[in-house]
Design a protein around this motif. Sequence first.
Motif, mmCIF file in Angstrom:
data_model
loop_
_atom_site.group_PDB
_atom_site.id
_atom_site.type_symbol
_atom_site.label_atom_id
_atom_site.label_comp_id
_atom_site.label_asym_id
_atom_site.label_seq_id
_atom_site.Cartn_x
_atom_site.Cartn_y
_atom_site.Cartn_z
ATOM 1 N N PRO A 78 0.932 -1.235 -0.089
ATOM 2 C CA PRO A 78 -0.019 0.099 -0.096
ATOM 3 C C PRO A 78 0.878 1.365 -0.029
ATOM 4 O O PRO A 78 1.831 1.351 0.667
ATOM 5 N N VAL A 79 0.316 2.433 -0.598
ATOM 6 C CA VAL A 79 0.940 3.552 -0.614
ATOM 7 C C VAL A 79 -0.080 4.585 -0.408
ATOM 8 O O VAL A 79 -1.316 4.207 -0.917
ATOM 9 N N GLY A 102 -3.306 13.135 11.319
ATOM 10 C CA GLY A 102 -2.946 12.143 11.747
ATOM 11 C C GLY A 102 -2.452 10.960 10.817
ATOM 12 O O GLY A 102 -2.082 9.850 11.265
ATOM 13 N N MET A 103 -2.610 11.371 9.620
ATOM 14 C CA MET A 103 -2.362 10.391 8.412
ATOM 15 C C MET A 103 -0.760 10.164 8.280
ATOM 16 O O MET A 103 -0.314 8.854 8.181
ATOM 17 N N LYS A 104 0.014 11.094 8.738
ATOM 18 C CA LYS A 104 1.315 10.854 8.600
ATOM 19 C C LYS A 104 2.056 9.809 9.737
ATOM 20 O O LYS A 104 2.532 8.909 9.504
ATOM 21 N N SER A 105 1.265 10.050 10.728
ATOM 22 C CA SER A 105 1.633 9.137 11.831
ATOM 23 C C SER A 105 1.192 7.532 11.699
ATOM 24 O O SER A 105 2.183 6.861 11.972
ATOM 25 N N VAL A 106 0.146 7.484 11.211
ATOM 26 C CA VAL A 106 -0.282 6.121 10.777
ATOM 27 C C VAL A 106 0.728 5.558 9.559
ATOM 28 O O VAL A 106 1.095 4.467 9.708
ATOM 29 N N CYS A 107 0.899 6.205 8.661
ATOM 30 C CA CYS A 107 1.875 5.841 7.665
ATOM 31 C C CYS A 107 3.362 5.579 8.312
ATOM 32 O O CYS A 107 3.916 4.247 7.869
ATOM 33 N N GLU A 108 3.756 6.230 9.192
ATOM 34 C CA GLU A 108 4.948 6.110 9.663
ATOM 35 C C GLU A 108 4.846 4.742 10.569
ATOM 36 O O GLU A 108 5.767 4.079 10.674
ATOM 37 N N GLU A 109 3.975 4.582 11.211
ATOM 38 C CA GLU A 109 3.685 3.351 12.238
ATOM 39 C C GLU A 109 3.642 2.136 11.447
ATOM 40 O O GLU A 109 4.330 1.292 11.796
ATOM 41 N N ASP A 111 4.839 1.624 8.540
ATOM 42 C CA ASP A 111 5.918 1.760 7.410
ATOM 43 C C ASP A 111 5.348 1.805 5.865
ATOM 44 O O ASP A 111 5.729 0.903 4.970
ATOM 45 N N VAL A 112 4.513 2.620 5.736
ATOM 46 C CA VAL A 112 4.011 3.069 4.335
ATOM 47 C C VAL A 112 4.207 4.230 3.907
ATOM 48 O O VAL A 112 4.277 5.506 4.554
ATOM 49 N N GLU A 113 4.864 4.421 2.448
ATOM 50 C CA GLU A 113 5.044 5.548 1.827
ATOM 51 C C GLU A 113 3.855 6.349 1.721
ATOM 52 O O GLU A 113 2.705 6.036 1.343
ATOM 53 N N PHE A 114 3.953 7.821 1.932
ATOM 54 C CA PHE A 114 2.879 8.589 1.654
ATOM 55 C C PHE A 114 3.323 9.543 0.902
ATOM 56 O O PHE A 114 4.425 10.214 1.046
#
Length: 384
Positions: A78-79, A102-109, A111-114
């Motif tokens: 997923p990206v 809060g989307m950035k935090s979810v992606c970092e948690e 390990d997903v590229e945003f």
Amino acid sequence: MSSVASISCSKYEEKLVTEAVRKAMDELGGLERLISKNDRVLIKPNLLSPKAPEQAITTHPLVLKAVIQLVQETGATPVVGESSGGFLAEKSLTAAAFEKTGMKSVCEELDVEFINFDRVETKLVSNVGNTISDFNLPIPLLEADFIISLPKLKTHSLTLFTGAIKNMYGVIPGLKKMEYHREFPNPNRFAEVIVDIFATVKPDLAIMDGVIGLAGDGPGSAGVPCAVGTILASTDLVALDTVAAKYLGYDDNQVQISNIAAKRGLGRANLNRIEITGNFVQLEYKQYDLPSNAFLSHLPNFILKPFLQLMMSKPIIDQQECTKCRTCLKSCPQLVIEEIDDGDTVHLEIDEANCIKCLCCQEVCPYNAIDLKENFLVKFLRYL
């Protein structure tokens, strides 16, 4: 017949949201039926502007998290990609939206590229419709094997409703969105642009955050959060939007974007031809405020067409709430917001005569300082 899964979800608790998203996909036969383990899956949430999740303006991060986890379980990659509603040359509103929502935090948690669509290479793609010749689309979007629209259930003061179809407007990078508003000021023609983008991009699936929706003069801060209590999913995005709009109180022929898409064969917009599965049952007494412009959709075309721009609600700046941040001024497609210096104070004003009522200013205002002024004739007709 198209199928829309609608699962009950009463609040934003991680366990409840995760279960609702999983049940919705189970109703559709499971995500693993739709994607393969080697697929690159582009998830497109609604990050209209840098707002906190509790304002109900953007897709809730717990919904994004649940969807990412489902994709990861299939073995696919997923990206997450988006371009927010406004554009400032000196600051990325999209980057700020990833952070604030809060989307950035979810992606970092996870390990997903945003991906900030305002900051990547694009490619011209021929429009399958007829509004303009082509669209400038982000290359990461074009390289995706599968696209998931992850909208928020909301009203929209210009288009009446914004859901899975209109969510794809966010794949258009920054300034181009402003150009399309300027080029197509008529709401019906602008709706055709939205459908053209949708038809050109061809998203494969939509999972909608309808736990807390937005009613009133959405889709920005002037809207009113409303508890709807559902997660919806469908591979027919037109049908999903039709069902979601019904939950807010619209008739299935009232939302122009869905009607145009259905006429082009892109999905179902007739509730009699849509099967709603799942355990969600809307309480009958639920009634939400619709946008002040919603009344116009009930007027005969011979009255509406010649006077549409005149009768639409106008944005006005609340001088008490305005902080002079100038975000609206910089994001206005028509450049009709002026900074007025009267000697003692400086304030912002909208040139009503040249305003096209696209409501971009209302969408991007960080301080809920832009209200809508209803046309006196519409107000009079409403109470007849």
